[in-house]
Motif scaffolding. Structure first.
Motif, PDB file in Angstrom:
ATOM      1  N   ALA A 181      63.505  27.752  96.255  1.00  0.00           N
ATOM      2  CA  ALA A 181      64.253  28.414  95.183  1.00  0.00           C
ATOM      3  C   ALA A 181      65.345  27.505  94.643  1.00  0.00           C
ATOM      4  N   SER A 182      66.106  26.890  95.556  1.00  0.00           N
ATOM      5  CA  SER A 182      67.189  26.015  95.133  1.00  0.00           C
ATOM      6  C   SER A 182      66.643  24.751  94.485  1.00  0.00           C
ATOM      7  N   PHE A 183      65.614  24.159  95.101  1.00  0.00           N
ATOM      8  CA  PHE A 183      65.037  22.933  94.559  1.00  0.00           C
ATOM      9  C   PHE A 183      64.489  23.146  93.153  1.00  0.00           C
ATOM     10  N   CYS A 184      63.757  24.236  92.949  1.00  0.00           N
ATOM     11  CA  CYS A 184      63.113  24.447  91.646  1.00  0.00           C
ATOM     12  C   CYS A 184      64.141  24.601  90.532  1.00  0.00           C
ATOM     13  N   ASN A 185      65.237  25.308  90.803  1.00  0.00           N
ATOM     14  CA  ASN A 185      66.271  25.439  89.779  1.00  0.00           C
ATOM     15  C   ASN A 185      67.012  24.123  89.564  1.00  0.00           C
ATOM     16  N   TRP A 186      67.198  23.350  90.618  1.00  0.00           N
ATOM     17  CA  TRP A 186      67.782  22.009  90.483  1.00  0.00           C
ATOM     18  C   TRP A 186      66.884  21.140  89.617  1.00  0.00           C
ATOM     19  N   TYR A 187      65.576  21.228  89.855  1.00  0.00           N
ATOM     20  CA  TYR A 187      64.631  20.395  89.110  1.00  0.00           C
ATOM     21  C   TYR A 187      64.558  20.798  87.641  1.00  0.00           C
ATOM     22  N   THR A 188      64.483  22.091  87.358  1.00  0.00           N
ATOM     23  CA  THR A 188      64.350  22.518  85.961  1.00  0.00           C
ATOM     24  C   THR A 188      65.644  22.380  85.177  1.00  0.00           C
ATOM     25  N   THR A 189      66.763  22.129  85.869  1.00  0.00           N
ATOM     26  CA  THR A 189      68.023  21.854  85.165  1.00  0.00           C
ATOM     27  C   THR A 189      68.343  20.361  85.172  1.00  0.00           C
ATOM     28  N   GLY A 190      67.335  19.528  85.380  1.00  0.00           N
ATOM     29  CA  GLY A 190      67.518  18.090  85.195  1.00  0.00           C
ATOM     30  C   GLY A 190      67.488  17.240  86.430  1.00  0.00           C
ATOM     31  N   GLY A 191      67.352  17.830  87.619  1.00  0.00           N
ATOM     32  CA  GLY A 191      67.294  17.035  88.831  1.00  0.00           C
ATOM     33  C   GLY A 191      66.056  16.157  88.879  1.00  0.00           C
ATOM     34  N   ASN A 192      66.198  14.960  89.385  1.00  0.00           N
ATOM     35  CA  ASN A 192      65.054  14.056  89.480  1.00  0.00           C
ATOM     36  C   ASN A 192      65.281  13.069  90.611  1.00  0.00           C
ATOM     37  N   VAL A 193      64.187  12.435  91.049  1.00  0.00           N
ATOM     38  CA  VAL A 193      64.231  11.417  92.099  1.00  0.00           C
ATOM     39  C   VAL A 193      63.652  10.139  91.507  1.00  0.00           C
ATOM     40  N   PRO A 194      64.482   9.151  91.207  1.00  0.00           N
ATOM     41  CA  PRO A 194      63.999   7.933  90.560  1.00  0.00           C
ATOM     42  C   PRO A 194      62.822   7.302  91.308  1.00  0.00           C
ATOM     43  N   GLY A 195      61.759   7.026  90.553  1.00  0.00           N
ATOM     44  CA  GLY A 195      60.574   6.407  91.126  1.00  0.00           C
ATOM     45  C   GLY A 195      59.672   7.355  91.873  1.00  0.00           C
ATOM     46  N   VAL A 196      60.102   8.612  92.027  1.00  0.00           N
ATOM     47  CA  VAL A 196      59.307   9.587  92.780  1.00  0.00           C
ATOM     48  C   VAL A 196      59.022  10.828  91.950  1.00  0.00           C
ATOM     49  N   LEU A 197      60.044  11.364  91.317  1.00  0.00           N
ATOM     50  CA  LEU A 197      59.916  12.609  90.561  1.00  0.00           C
ATOM     51  C   LEU A 197      60.654  12.466  89.240  1.00  0.00           C
ATOM     52  N   ASN A 198      59.902  12.459  88.146  1.00  0.00           N
ATOM     53  CA  ASN A 198      60.516  12.351  86.826  1.00  0.00           C
ATOM     54  C   ASN A 198      61.244  13.632  86.466  1.00  0.00           C
ATOM     55  N   GLN A 199      62.200  13.517  85.557  1.00  0.00           N
ATOM     56  CA  GLN A 199      62.961  14.686  85.125  1.00  0.00           C
ATOM     57  C   GLN A 199      62.068  15.662  84.389  1.00  0.00           C
ATOM     58  N   TYR A 200      62.305  16.949  84.618  1.00  0.00           N
ATOM     59  CA  TYR A 200      61.546  18.002  83.942  1.00  0.00           C
ATOM     60  C   TYR A 200      61.785  17.917  82.441  1.00  0.00           C
ATOM     61  N   GLU A 201      60.711  17.917  81.686  1.00  0.00           N
ATOM     62  CA  GLU A 201      60.829  17.633  80.255  1.00  0.00           C
ATOM     63  C   GLU A 201      61.554  18.721  79.482  1.00  0.00           C
ATOM     64  N   GLY A 202      61.625  19.930  80.027  1.00  0.00           N
ATOM     65  CA  GLY A 202      62.307  21.012  79.319  1.00  0.00           C
ATOM     66  C   GLY A 202      63.768  21.172  79.694  1.00  0.00           C
ATOM     67  N   ALA A 203      64.284  20.283  80.564  1.00  0.00           N
ATOM     68  CA  ALA A 203      65.666  20.414  81.033  1.00  0.00           C
ATOM     69  C   ALA A 203      66.652  20.121  79.916  1.00  0.00           C
ATOM     70  N   THR A 204      67.841  20.714  80.022  1.00  0.00           N
ATOM     71  CA  THR A 204      68.907  20.471  79.061  1.00  0.00           C
ATOM     72  C   THR A 204      69.262  18.990  79.046  1.00  0.00           C
ATOM     73  N   ALA A 205      69.390  18.420  77.858  1.00  0.00           N
ATOM     74  CA  ALA A 205      69.701  16.994  77.721  1.00  0.00           C
ATOM     75  C   ALA A 205      70.999  16.656  78.442  1.00  0.00           C
ATOM     76  N   GLY A 206      70.987  15.595  79.208  1.00  0.00           N
ATOM     77  CA  GLY A 206      72.175  15.130  79.909  1.00  0.00           C
ATOM     78  C   GLY A 206      72.408  15.779  81.258  1.00  0.00           C
ATOM     79  N   SER A 207      71.668  16.822  81.592  1.00  0.00           N
ATOM     80  CA  SER A 207      71.862  17.502  82.868  1.00  0.00           C
ATOM     81  C   SER A 207      71.157  16.736  83.982  1.00  0.00           C
ATOM     82  N   THR A 208      71.758  16.737  85.157  1.00  0.00           N
ATOM     83  CA  THR A 208      71.177  16.030  86.301  1.00  0.00           C
ATOM     84  C   THR A 208      70.871  16.964  87.468  1.00  0.00           C
ATOM     85  N   GLY A 209      70.778  18.282  87.197  1.00  0.00           N
ATOM     86  CA  GLY A 209      70.428  19.236  88.244  1.00  0.00           C
ATOM     87  C   GLY A 209      71.625  20.013  88.746  1.00  0.00           C
TER      88      GLY A 209
END
Length: 667
Positions: free
Chosen positions: A596-624
């Motif tokens: 639950a926490s991870f998915c909301n972090w991801y859809t609000t811009g969280g990403n893992v460089p080289g492993v998980l790209n940022q969700y394309e629908g996330a708010t611009a400039g947000s990092t999770g």
């Protein structure tokens, strides 16, 4: 995971048919009389930050969007000079007049704290050493890095002689409750912060955070709700002893325990003095634990036992249900929610068909202390009599079951805020008394530890208090037919009419010592709830639109559920039959909370460089983001949002997720 963008409160009502009744059968609790032992507690009377005409004019004058802004502003001039300047304002001063007065006399809110670096920072947090999945490792590192942005220290060197701030004088680094929401330490939040700091290997920071709380006990006799002066007449669930225990378990720092113990005793005395009532009832020997029943041979025994409630007994006692706006008739409003409390009073006055009695100030304070209020869990049959249209379907069900329809749909959020303040101050809360039990056991353990593991008279005294408290919960809050606990309302002499997930706390406190067979009943109920609400267990099952009711899910309560199931695992009646299944169920609870926490972090811009790209629908400039709470969809799964606005990074979520990843990393 289901994705809904900006769904807000537009969640459909969940029907009963998908879950069905978990609890059946009737159980009559003993008849109870009670004596309120709480000493009167003085309210904070600071003329700027706590009470008085200046606070009232600013908070009701629409100068700021948030009531916390003004009371977090240090003064530019001595308080007496500011009072004189205010007295020169015209009686019909405009909003602009008031705004200029504030600008002339106060510094910006929050300039009395500063962000600082952590002296014990590590780029190799211990909790990640057992996590092998690269996505979870990246998410865990993002959680760990949050600590750097949440560390604060007091910054008051710029204040003039005679100038003041509402910030309490703490000497060590503290962690704020949320980067966008708080400018001070918060008591309850700090428990989850300490859990996370310890798993992150930041033991020195955790020790300083705890020392701040211990120092506050030394000044006030208890830990205030938060680190500002307007919180110094209230507390929150007393988790300090559990924090110190967690610190000792992680560090074996016995010297710190020795320094902390007098303050833990002092805080326990405070709750015993200012929050306790004596309840008298007839106890059946068949319900007694063996440690108590050996003391007598009669089948029934009249007993008087001390229990604890949220909320002080104040010198000023009620908000007056009147249309008169004069300050003398307003009672005492919480400074940080002044305009909201004022509106609640006015709504109550205008909505007599909902509740016709005045709202006690004590209950507003109890709402702050309970942490889970406003919530429908504090509505009782006696309360319901004032609003028959609201309770036409009856809340008198005491079962873990969704009602067929939403009985609260016809009422506004303001009206429901009145509901949330009604009955807290006369409720024996199962979670609070379970915490007090844990406090008493922890203090006893520390006394023994510091006495070379001997049992002293002092140690025995605290153990006896814990034993008696546990038995009182078993007598008044426990239903042997269902294996579940409920809050007990002294006003009606009955168990609560609305079951709350908070009532699972006793299983954490003493689930290992429940009667044979009861643990399995409790596990069956929790398991059925988990199947219905895979995204997390809501505090109640009623959709009132309030923060602590369905469909919202709070991470601290998910931590409590995990701890409660873990406590039940230690019960011999359960461990001998289904330990493997119970362990698997615990991991499922943990995994869903992390998801639950991870998915909301991801859809609000969280990403893992080289492993998980940022969700394309996330708010611009947000990092999770780590949200204060999450929302369930109609299928019981968690919903997500792409909006990073509003809540900020909520630290209790950070702490809970770090703790879960560390505690269950191999699973």
């Amino acid at each position: 995971m289901k994705l809904f963008v900006n769904q807000g409160l537009a969640l459909a009502w969940v029907t009963a048919t998908a879950l069905g009744a978990v609890v059946a059968g009737s159980y009559s609790t003993p008849r109870v009389t009670f004596q309120d032992l709480r000493l009167k507690q003085k309210i904070c009377s600071h003329p700027l930050y706590c009470d008085g005409p200046i606070l009232r004019r600013i908070q009701l004058g629409g100068v700021f969007d948030s009531d916390k802004t003004f009371i977090d502003m240090p003064t530019r001039k001595p308080v007496g000079v500011i009072v004189d300047a205010f007295n020169k304002l015209p009686a019909n001063a405009t909003r602009d007049d008031l705004a200029k007065f504030v600008s002339d006399n106060f510094h910006p809110a929050g300039c009395d704290i500063k962000q600082v670096e952590l002296d014990d920072w590590t780029d190799d947090p211990p909790f990640l050493r057992g996590v092998t999945d690269p996505v979870l490792r990246g998410y865990g590192m993002a959680l760990h890095n949050q600590w750097k942005g949440l560390a604060r220290q007091r910054n008051t060197d710029f204040l003039c002689d005679g100038c003041e701030t509402s910030l309490l004088p703490v000497n060590h680094t503290f962690i704020v409750g949320g980067s966008n929401s708080t400018r001070e330490l918060r008591y309850w939040d700090t428990y989850y912060i300490v859990l996370g700091l310890l798993k992150s290997g930041l033991n020195g920071t955790a020790r300083g955070v705890l020392q701040n709380l211990l120092d506050l006990v030394g000044v006030y006799g208890f830990v205030p709700t938060g680190g500002r002066i307007y919180y110094t007449d209230r507390s929150e669930p007393p988790l300090l002893a559990l924090m110190v225990k967690s610190y000792y378990d992680a560090t074996l720092d016995l010297d710190f325990v020795a320094r902390a113990l007098p303050m833990l005793k002092a805080e326990h005395k405070y709750w015993d003095t200012y929050r306790s009532v004596n309840v008298t009832y007839t106890r059946s020997s068949s319900n007694m634990s063996s440690s108590l029943s050996r003391r007598q041979s009669d089948q029934f025994q009249t007993v008087t036992s001390k229990t604890t409630m949220f909320g002080p007994s104040l010198f000023q006692t009620a908000l007056q249900a009147t249309s008169d706006d004069s300050s003398d008739n307003q009672g005492y409003l919480r400074p940080e929610s002044y305009s909201a409390d004022y509106a609640t009073m006015k709504t109550q006055f205008a909505a007599a068909n909902l509740f016709s009695t005045a709202i006690p100030t004590d209950n507003l304070y109890a709402a702050t202390e309970a942490g889970t209020a406003p919530s429908v869990q504090y509505a009782s049959v006696k309360t319901a009599m004032a609003g028959p249209s609201l309770f036409s379907t009856s809340l008198r069900r005491r079962d873990v079951m969704m009602p067929d329809s939403n009985p609260f749909a016809a009422f506004t959020e303001d009206e429901l805020s009145v509901l949330g303040s009604i009955n807290i101050n006369s409720t024996i809360a199962a979670n609070l008394n379970s915490i007090m039990y844990q406090v008493e056991v922890t203090i006893a353990d520390f006394i023994s530890l510091l006495s070379n593991n001997t049992v002293t008279a002092d140690c025995s005294n605290y153990r006896q208090q814990a034993s008696e408290r546990r038995q009182t919960l078993m007598d008044l809050s426990y239903n042997p037919t269902t294996g579940l606990f409920s809050d007990f309302h002294l006003s009606s002499g009955q168990q609560a009419d609305v079951w709350s997930v908070n009532s699972l706390w006793p299983y954490w406190a003493f689930g290992d010592s429940l009667p044979a067979g009861s643990a399995q009943k409790a596990m069956d109920s929790i398991s059925k709830l988990h199947k219905r609400f895979s995204g997390g267990l809501p505090n109640t099952l009623f959709n009132t639109s309030l923060n602590w009711d369905y469909p919202k899910v709070q991470p601290p309560l998910q931590h409590m559920v995990v701890q409660s199931v873990t406590g039940l695992q230690q019960n011999a009646g359960l461990a001998n039959s289904s330990s493997a299944a119970t362990a698997e169920f615990t991991v499922s609870l943990v995994q869903n909370s992390i998801d639950a926490s991870f998915c909301n972090w991801y859809t609000t811009g969280g990403n893992v460089p080289g492993v998980l790209n940022q969700y394309e629908g996330a708010t611009a400039g947000s990092t999770g983001m780590n949200f204060e709470f999450y929302s369930l969809g109609t299928d019981g799964d968690i919903t997500t949002t792409t909006s990073a606005a509003g809540q900020g990074d909520y630290t209790w979520t950070n702490g809970v997720m770090v703790w879960l990843l560390g505690q269950f990393s191999s699973q």
